[in-house]
Design an enzyme around this catalytic site. Sequence first.
Site, PDB file in Angstrom:
ATOM      1  N   MET A  57      64.993 -11.445  73.989  1.00  0.00           N
ATOM      2  CA  MET A  57      63.477 -11.344  74.155  1.00  0.00           C
ATOM      3  C   MET A  57      62.176 -10.844  73.879  1.00  0.00           C
ATOM      4  O   MET A  57      62.281 -11.441  73.081  1.00  0.00           O
ATOM      5  CB  MET A  57      63.033 -11.052  75.913  1.00  0.00           C
ATOM      6  CG  MET A  57      64.082 -12.139  76.916  1.00  0.00           C
ATOM      7  SD  MET A  57      64.299 -11.583  78.757  1.00  0.00           S
ATOM      8  CE  MET A  57      63.071 -11.884  79.024  1.00  0.00           C
ATOM      9  N   TYR A 113      62.986 -10.201  70.892  1.00  0.00           N
ATOM     10  CA  TYR A 113      62.744 -10.314  69.178  1.00  0.00           C
ATOM     11  C   TYR A 113      62.157 -11.916  68.687  1.00  0.00           C
ATOM     12  O   TYR A 113      61.116 -11.252  68.289  1.00  0.00           O
ATOM     13  CB  TYR A 113      63.808 -10.093  68.693  1.00  0.00           C
ATOM     14  CG  TYR A 113      63.467 -10.501  67.175  1.00  0.00           C
ATOM     15  CD1 TYR A 113      63.674  -9.392  66.676  1.00  0.00           C
ATOM     16  CD2 TYR A 113      64.104 -11.592  66.596  1.00  0.00           C
ATOM     17  CE1 TYR A 113      63.127  -9.490  64.447  1.00  0.00           C
ATOM     18  CE2 TYR A 113      63.642 -11.713  65.011  1.00  0.00           C
ATOM     19  CZ  TYR A 113      64.161 -10.677  64.389  1.00  0.00           C
ATOM     20  OH  TYR A 113      63.627 -10.804  63.120  1.00  0.00           O
ATOM     21  N   GLN A 114      61.904 -12.344  69.905  1.00  0.00           N
ATOM     22  CA  GLN A 114      61.212 -13.421  69.888  1.00  0.00           C
ATOM     23  C   GLN A 114      59.755 -13.198  70.446  1.00  0.00           C
ATOM     24  O   GLN A 114      59.251 -13.804  70.128  1.00  0.00           O
ATOM     25  CB  GLN A 114      61.687 -14.577  71.210  1.00  0.00           C
ATOM     26  CG  GLN A 114      61.347 -15.686  71.461  1.00  0.00           C
ATOM     27  CD  GLN A 114      60.980 -16.566  70.571  1.00  0.00           C
ATOM     28  OE1 GLN A 114      62.197 -16.998  69.319  1.00  0.00           O
ATOM     29  NE2 GLN A 114      59.954 -16.791  70.669  1.00  0.00           N
ATOM     30  N   GLU A 115      59.366 -12.217  71.470  1.00  0.00           N
ATOM     31  CA  GLU A 115      58.272 -12.133  71.526  1.00  0.00           C
ATOM     32  C   GLU A 115      57.432 -11.273  70.511  1.00  0.00           C
ATOM     33  O   GLU A 115      56.388 -11.773  70.164  1.00  0.00           O
ATOM     34  CB  GLU A 115      58.080 -11.178  72.725  1.00  0.00           C
ATOM     35  CG  GLU A 115      58.748 -12.174  74.060  1.00  0.00           C
ATOM     36  CD  GLU A 115      58.106 -13.260  74.825  1.00  0.00           C
ATOM     37  OE1 GLU A 115      57.014 -13.269  74.125  1.00  0.00           O
ATOM     38  OE2 GLU A 115      58.073 -13.623  76.125  1.00  0.00           O
ATOM     39  N   SER A 116      57.646 -10.294  70.053  1.00  0.00           N
ATOM     40  CA  SER A 116      57.267  -9.043  69.431  1.00  0.00           C
ATOM     41  C   SER A 116      58.366  -9.533  67.502  1.00  0.00           C
ATOM     42  O   SER A 116      57.392  -8.784  66.608  1.00  0.00           O
ATOM     43  CB  SER A 116      57.238  -8.654  69.648  1.00  0.00           C
ATOM     44  OG  SER A 116      57.813  -7.297  70.102  1.00  0.00           O
TER      45      SER A 116
END
Length: 489
Positions: A313, A315-318
């Site tokens: 999560m 990695y996907q976010e930031s």
Amino acid sequence: MFAQSVIRKHCTFWVAVIGILLQLSGCAEEQKPPSALERVQTEGVLRVITRNSPATYFQDRNGETGFEYELVKRFAADLKVKLEIQTADNLDELFSRLKAPDGPSLAAAGLTSSADRKSEFQFSKPYLQVTPQVIYRHGNRRPTRPEDLIGKKIMVLKGSSHANQLAMLKVQYPTLAYEESSDVEVVDLLRMVDEGQIDLTLVDSNELSMNQVYFPNVRVAFDLGDELGLSWAVPGGEDHSLLDEMNAFLQRANENGSLKRLKDRYYGHVDVLGYVGAYTFAQHLQNRLPRYEQFFRDAGKNHSLDWRLLAAMGYQESLWQPTATSKTGVRGLMMLTLRTAQAMGVSNRLDPKQSIQGGAKYIVKVKAGLPDSIKEPDRTWFALAAYNVGGGHLEDARKLTQAEGLDPNKWLDVQKILPRLSQKKWFSKTRYGYARGGEPVHFVRNIRRYYDILTWVTQPQLEDSQVVDSNIHVPGIDKNNLKKETSPL
Ligand code: GLU
């Protein structure tokens, strides 16, 4: 009188003989060895042999996983028996154990049913279509036809369908040279191409797509031959009992959609990253994640979540950047809104430790708010979607899904409908109205992909075969340079 008594005697004699014969034939019947299916049923165990690969079978924190494993697990459940998995180090070993008298009942290992193998083994109906592919390293000259293989350093799995293909090519091109190795798996072959230790290898398209992300330099040179089916194998001979059950099961799995769901789970999102994304992810895995891994592990422990899901999560976010900021005002490694951060007790969103704890607390809350009818693993994907688009919109999409006659508790179905929330024709009928419905679909798909990768690179089975310079690593296998992976939660 005399004649009558002789006849009677004869009759008695023949009745006795026939009786004995019948008994004997009864005995013979009893001594007939049980069929393969009967053996499985009496023992109450289905013994399956496979290979350890991301496309077949491996261990993660929750235990055993992999496409072949999941499929064969459903078959065992159908037969109402336990499943026992054995792994072979290479294909030759797999096949020789399969034909041994006390060997496993079936092999489920991404196997191609070549003519050679069919002379010794029986194969089920195919459950996955794949294409054999020649793999080369990006930056080298791309081979485009079989002649281009001549003079190249080629390695393939010993005893594989690909070794067989090369042997056939060699008849046509006698100078073609290649090595068959029994010490490697598909991941090793791809790594060797990636690192330039060999020029080319041959693998099946499903194995490549599953592994592409770990080896950003590998590319498909060309397809060597047509699409082929992968099948399960059982020993050869006249006994079709287990094979018939396998085929009936695969047909049911095809018809009731469970095979499609499994394909979606394992292969549906494999091309999400693309070459550039794969390369970037591999880099960030090495140089960013180690800084935050402990925070993910701690947050996972505190909130009973798989830390790798949280890391995916993040990695996907930031892209694991603690100071990330978006125009819409979300900030930090887990990109929390100010409101969510405050509700989760986060005082500084740019503090990665706090951000991760806040994100973990929030996803747990979102998940708890989902209807009980949504079961794992779908529950996790729904929670992620709700985290992204909001519970109200997700509920709208579930209602539309149901109205379409699809299953509102299955992510596979709801993700098809979610994009409709951005079309007036559909959202005008919903309670919460317009939403960028395509976004949660991407969000979940990406996270699942990152999660899969993290699951594979941190699996206990790779502990003995990894070069480790941080806790997280891309599977590069160097058996002389070992350090133990810290055991997953
Ligand atoms: N399908 C291959 C075989 O049956 C194994 C998998 C691979 O090498 O990609 O030999």
